[in-house]
Design a protein around this motif. Structure first.
Motif, PDB file in Angstrom:
ATOM      1  N   ARG A   1     -28.250   4.469 -22.242  1.00  0.00           N
ATOM      2  CA  ARG A   1     -28.054   4.599 -23.460  1.00  0.00           C
ATOM      3  C   ARG A   1     -27.080   3.164 -23.736  1.00  0.00           C
ATOM      4  N   LEU A   2     -26.291   2.646 -23.065  1.00  0.00           N
ATOM      5  CA  LEU A   2     -25.599   1.533 -23.012  1.00  0.00           C
ATOM      6  C   LEU A   2     -26.498   0.194 -23.143  1.00  0.00           C
ATOM      7  N   VAL A   3     -27.393   0.302 -22.174  1.00  0.00           N
ATOM      8  CA  VAL A   3     -28.417  -0.888 -22.224  1.00  0.00           C
ATOM      9  C   VAL A   3     -29.431  -0.720 -23.409  1.00  0.00           C
ATOM     10  N   ALA A   4     -29.824   0.291 -23.835  1.00  0.00           N
ATOM     11  CA  ALA A   4     -30.724   0.572 -25.008  1.00  0.00           C
ATOM     12  C   ALA A   4     -30.102   0.042 -26.291  1.00  0.00           C
ATOM     13  N   ALA A   5     -28.692   0.196 -26.316  1.00  0.00           N
ATOM     14  CA  ALA A   5     -27.935  -0.399 -27.394  1.00  0.00           C
ATOM     15  C   ALA A   5     -27.668  -1.859 -27.287  1.00  0.00           C
ATOM     16  N   GLY A   6     -28.314  -2.482 -26.302  1.00  0.00           N
ATOM     17  CA  GLY A   6     -28.029  -4.107 -26.266  1.00  0.00           C
ATOM     18  C   GLY A   6     -27.073  -4.261 -25.604  1.00  0.00           C
ATOM     19  N   LEU A   7     -26.118  -3.572 -24.940  1.00  0.00           N
ATOM     20  CA  LEU A   7     -25.049  -3.979 -24.581  1.00  0.00           C
ATOM     21  C   LEU A   7     -25.228  -4.626 -23.228  1.00  0.00           C
ATOM     22  N   THR A   8     -24.234  -5.585 -22.829  1.00  0.00           N
ATOM     23  CA  THR A   8     -24.151  -5.795 -21.317  1.00  0.00           C
ATOM     24  C   THR A   8     -23.136  -5.150 -20.449  1.00  0.00           C
ATOM     25  N   VAL A   9     -23.478  -4.750 -19.449  1.00  0.00           N
ATOM     26  CA  VAL A   9     -22.983  -3.794 -18.620  1.00  0.00           C
ATOM     27  C   VAL A   9     -22.541  -4.235 -17.235  1.00  0.00           C
ATOM     28  N   ARG A  10     -21.322  -4.038 -16.809  1.00  0.00           N
ATOM     29  CA  ARG A  10     -20.893  -4.330 -15.672  1.00  0.00           C
ATOM     30  C   ARG A  10     -20.614  -3.197 -14.749  1.00  0.00           C
TER      31      ARG A  10
END
Length: 206
Positions: free
Chosen positions: A158-167
């Protein structure tokens, strides 16, 4: 700075850590839950933060350290309650549960360093032990299936699909079963949780 949040239940026998019974009694399971919560809150209290919140289902007790504000959990499923917790924040926020007493201030500091849009801490059971958002948006949690073996993957997707960079943060093991409890205590021997587990195990062996 980051707001640090802990979502938890009041450690009342019969309401917390029910998968620890057996081999432990409901009273012992509550003792272990209280110790895990106390360890978690101590780590949060020792970590620099803009604000520290305990998002609590129940009432606070003597295990609550100073410097942590208590707010009630909202109604609804876990996804709604997590979303509502983030909705209380107007800046970067990191939320963790009460199930990882091995968490340390150093680990929490690493999870609040500026840079990414989100921080994600996977749990060994397929869930997640930590979720951080630089710009808290409750919609990122609503509708994510909770308490399944795919919860962590669904939330991170969900985070990635929202275009967020994830650590990504280190994988940790939640305390749900007796085997989990033994594993965590062995790797965090100086914690209240490890001491409580040793006491409960000794009491059960008599």
């Amino acid at each position: 700075m980051t707001t640090l949040m802990v979502i938890a239940k009041e450690p009342v026998p019969g309401r917390v850590k029910t998968r620890l019974t057996p081999p432990f009694t409901p009273e012992q399971a509550a003792v272990l839950a209280e110790a895990a919560l106390a360890d978690t809150l101590a780590a949060v209290a020792a970590t620099p933060a803009r604000r520290r919140l305990l998002v609590l289902d129940g009432a606070p007790g003597p295990w609550l350290p100073p410097g942590i504000d208590v707010v009630p959990q909202s109604a609804g499923g876990l996804d709604e309650r997590l979303a509502a917790a983030f909705g209380r924040c107007d800046g970067p926020a990191l939320l963790i549960g009460m199930d990882t007493p091995q968490v340390t201030p150093a680990l929490l500091r690493s999870a609040t360093k500026p840079g990414p849009d989100a921080w994600f801490g996977p749990a060994a059971d397929g869930g997640f032990w930590a979720l951080g958002l630089a710009d808290p948006e409750p919609a990122l949690l609503r509708g994510v299936p909770m308490s399944t073996a795919c919860t962590g993957r669904a939330q991170r997707d969900r985070l990635v699909a929202a275009g967020l960079t994830v650590r990504d943060l280190p994988l940790l093991r939640d305390v749900d079963t007796a085997a989990d409890a033994a594993y965590v205590a062995a790797r965090a021997p100086g914690t209240r949780f490890a001491a409580a587990l040793a006491h409960c195990a000794a009491a059960g062996a008599r």
